[in-house]
Design a protein around this motif. Structure first.
Motif, mmCIF file in Angstrom:
data_model
loop_
_atom_site.group_PDB
_atom_site.id
_atom_site.type_symbol
_atom_site.label_atom_id
_atom_site.label_comp_id
_atom_site.label_asym_id
_atom_site.label_seq_id
_atom_site.Cartn_x
_atom_site.Cartn_y
_atom_site.Cartn_z
ATOM 1 N N GLY A 27 6.156 3.806 -21.843
ATOM 2 C CA GLY A 27 5.952 3.057 -22.886
ATOM 3 C C GLY A 27 7.078 2.292 -23.490
ATOM 4 N N THR A 28 7.057 1.279 -24.169
ATOM 5 C CA THR A 28 8.043 0.339 -24.529
ATOM 6 C C THR A 28 8.512 0.607 -25.771
ATOM 7 N N LYS A 29 7.844 1.570 -26.564
ATOM 8 C CA LYS A 29 8.057 2.105 -27.743
ATOM 9 C C LYS A 29 8.615 3.511 -27.848
ATOM 10 N N LYS A 30 9.329 3.855 -28.887
ATOM 11 C CA LYS A 30 9.674 5.335 -28.993
ATOM 12 C C LYS A 30 8.510 6.377 -29.036
ATOM 13 N N PRO A 31 8.351 7.129 -28.199
ATOM 14 C CA PRO A 31 7.176 7.967 -28.148
ATOM 15 C C PRO A 31 7.250 9.072 -29.485
ATOM 16 N N THR A 32 6.237 9.513 -29.955
ATOM 17 C CA THR A 32 6.222 10.393 -31.058
ATOM 18 C C THR A 32 6.842 11.586 -30.555
ATOM 19 N N ALA A 92 3.526 7.470 -22.333
ATOM 20 C CA ALA A 92 4.290 7.207 -23.293
ATOM 21 C C ALA A 92 5.823 7.664 -23.063
ATOM 22 N N SER A 98 17.578 5.083 -17.908
ATOM 23 C CA SER A 98 16.326 5.240 -18.324
ATOM 24 C C SER A 98 15.872 6.432 -17.297
ATOM 25 N N ARG A 118 15.908 9.486 -19.874
ATOM 26 C CA ARG A 118 14.348 9.465 -20.335
ATOM 27 C C ARG A 118 13.804 10.299 -19.508
#
Ligand SMILES: [Zn+2]
Lengths: 457, 94
Positions: free
Chosen positions: B84-89, B80, B20, B24
């Motif tokens: 963020g713990t979700k996939k960013p837009t 994000a 990550s 990421r």
């Protein structure tokens, strides 16, 4: 129908009678954000705490003297206490029955306590205190550190080290004595008292005589460099871990406490407490800064940049007015704390030559997710951006709507009239309407609860 | 209360060299480029290297600098992509 109505009526009368008889106080205060926290049937006036902490064994032993007034005729009552073994409980000097029920200490005095009577509970207890883990916020509660301990946490932490009515609706004064091995520092809230040493142990004394919500109490024990002085005729005590440089970003940030408090006093009205200060801790579990009364505690993350961080100091000091002196009665109103503290950061930034509050408002407005409410955000979003950022937008929207003069009069009247007490969003709306002479309910509704972007004021 | 935000900024010792931080991290840099445009993006990198020479930089300082140069509010973007713990837009020009 008639029969059913008669039964209901009889039920009401019966419970009405019961209310005047001695009965158990409620085991919680009834705030859905913190189930089980707080208790019913009494109001605490003061806590006198004497705790002894031994870092090698992590063991704490304590004596708590809690003076309270019964608000109902009580046959028994509860205090909140997490872990720890209770050896004796007395009520007004007489041994009382006690038992544990989860995080509750249930006390049954020998005779009932009349409504309105003042009573004193003394609890002797000991054990290894525990943390109250909360995934979202990092650990709160009583943290054992490599050189001592830290008791800290919102929405609660106090019950991990003393028996308490653990909800901000019941504020009280505090006298705190902490005994630790010689050579360690023991810091807490309020005005420092006499320090005495005997048999290799030192007792530190602190007094917070302005009513304080229990989550704003703290205890920090370890190897600290303590700086004491006087500001505006009041003691100022700051502490930084000894292992950190005396000229590092932690110490230089704390050194601005008096200057920033004075700046905020110029906007919000006189500083509400008898002392000033701040404590930096290095334990990585403290992933936050908390506005503990008169002496905020700052976690290590805010100073990693190597630069002083006046913004975090501004935020936590702003809470001394908004959140501490004027506290929430229920956590659904937490924006009254965080929205104003965030707005204070904007005021400081403008004062410091950075972005204006208006510019921060515009930027934040453009990026706000309006589907999340500021008022009553839900337990999981107590510390979400709708509470902080959208809350600050609501504050600035009020300013734009009523004008600077009325706006700052509202703030000063709020901190004066509500000083030392609790308040709700409805109280703020009513005050803002009274001072400005405008109808402001629709404005607050739109900025705090509307699901779409409000029109710019 | 202010909660200090941290992950790849604060991956923890265990994940210090995890995927990550690298993958990421690179995606975050590209998301910034798409969001602020090439001109501001390379200006940010150049300034960052100059200003932080002989010093260590933090994520917060990088966000600050990016905002200063682009004139855009970027904390939501970085939050994000980094924390963020979700996939960013998918990023788009701001
Ligand atoms: Zn805060």
């Amino acid at each position: 129908m008639a029969v059913a109505a008669a039964v209901v009526l009889a039920g009401c009368l019966a419970s009405g009678r019961d209310d005047d008889r001695f009965h158990p106080g409620a085991a919680e205060i009834g705030d859905p954000y913190v189930p089980g926290a707080g208790n019913g049937g009494y109001d605490v006036d003061s806590y006198r705490l004497a705790v002894d902490y031994d870092p090698p064994s992590d063991r704490l032993s304590g004596r708590a003297v809690v003076t309270a007034t019964a608000t109902e005729p009580l046959s028994r009552f509860n205090l909140d206490l997490v872990g720890l073994d209770v050896s004796t409980v007395t009520v007004d000097g007489t041994r009382a029955e006690h038992r544990r029920d989860g995080d509750e200490l249930v006390v049954t005095p020998g005779r009932g306590l009349a409504r309105g009577s003042r009573f004193t509970v003394e609890v002797a207890y000991a054990g290894v205190p525990t943390a109250r883990p909360d995934g979202q916020l990092g650990s709160g509660g009583f943290l054992h550190t490599d050189d001592g301990a830290i008791a800290l946490g919102q929405p609660y932490s106090a019950a991990t080290w003393f028996p308490v009515n653990d909800h901000p609706a019941d504020k009280a004064t505090y006298e705190i004595e902490v005994t630790v091995p010689d050579g360690l520092e023991a810091l807490s809230n309020g005005v420092p008292g006499e320090r005495t040493s005997t048999g290799g142990r030192t007792t530190w004394r602190w007094a917070e005589r302005t009513p304080m919500a229990s989550y704003l109490s703290t205890l920090v024990i370890g190897e600290y460099r303590v700086t004491s002085g006087t500001h505006a005729g009041k003691p100022i005590v700051t502490a930084v871990p000894e292992r950190l440089a005396a000229t590092g970003p932690e110490a230089t940030s704390l050194a601005r406490t008096a200057e920033i408090a004075d700046f905020l006093a110029g906007r919000f009205g006189p500083y509400p407490f008898e002392s000033y200060g701040g404590i930096v801790v290095t334990d990585p579990r403290v992933g936050y800064a908390l506005e503990t009364q008169s002496r905020p505690v700052y976690g290590p993350g805010f100073f990693r940049g190597g630069q002083p961080n006046p913004a975090v100091v501004t935020h936590e000091l702003a809470h001394q007015w908004f959140g501490n002196s004027v506290a929430v009665a229920r956590w659904r109103d937490i924006w009254l704390n965080e929205g104003f503290a965030t707005y204070a950061e904007w005021l400081w930034e403008e004062h410091d030559g950075g972005r204006t509050a208006q510019r921060n408002f515009e930027l934040q407005y453009a990026m706000t997710d309006w589907s999340r409410p500021t008022l009553d955000p839900g337990r999981g979003q107590m510390f979400g951006s709708a509470v902080y950022k959208r809350g600050a937008l609501a504050v600035h929207a009020l300013r734009r709507t009523v004008g600077d003069e009325a706006f700052f009069t509202i703030l000063r009247t709020w901190t004066t009239e509500r000083r030392g007490g609790n308040a709700t969003t409805d109280d703020l709306v009513a005050l803002a309407e009274r001072v400005s002479g405008k109808s402001l309910r629709p404005l607050f509704d739109a900025w705090l609860s509307g699901r779409t972007a409000p029109a710019l004021p | 209360m202010i909660v200090h935000r941290s992950p790849p900024g604060k991956p923890g010792v265990k994940n210090l060299f995890s995927e990550s931080v690298y993958e990421r991290g690179a995606m975050t840099v590209h998301a910034l480029r798409v969001s602020v445009g090439d001109k501001a993006f390379f200006e940010i990198l150049k300034t960052w290297v100059q200003e932080q020479r002989n010093a260590t930089g933090t994520t917060e300082e990088f966000v600050e600098l990016s905002e200063r140069i682009s004139g855009k509010q970027l904390d939501k973007l970085f939050d994000a992509w980094l924390y963020g713990t979700k996939k960013p837009t998918a990023p788009k020009p701001l």
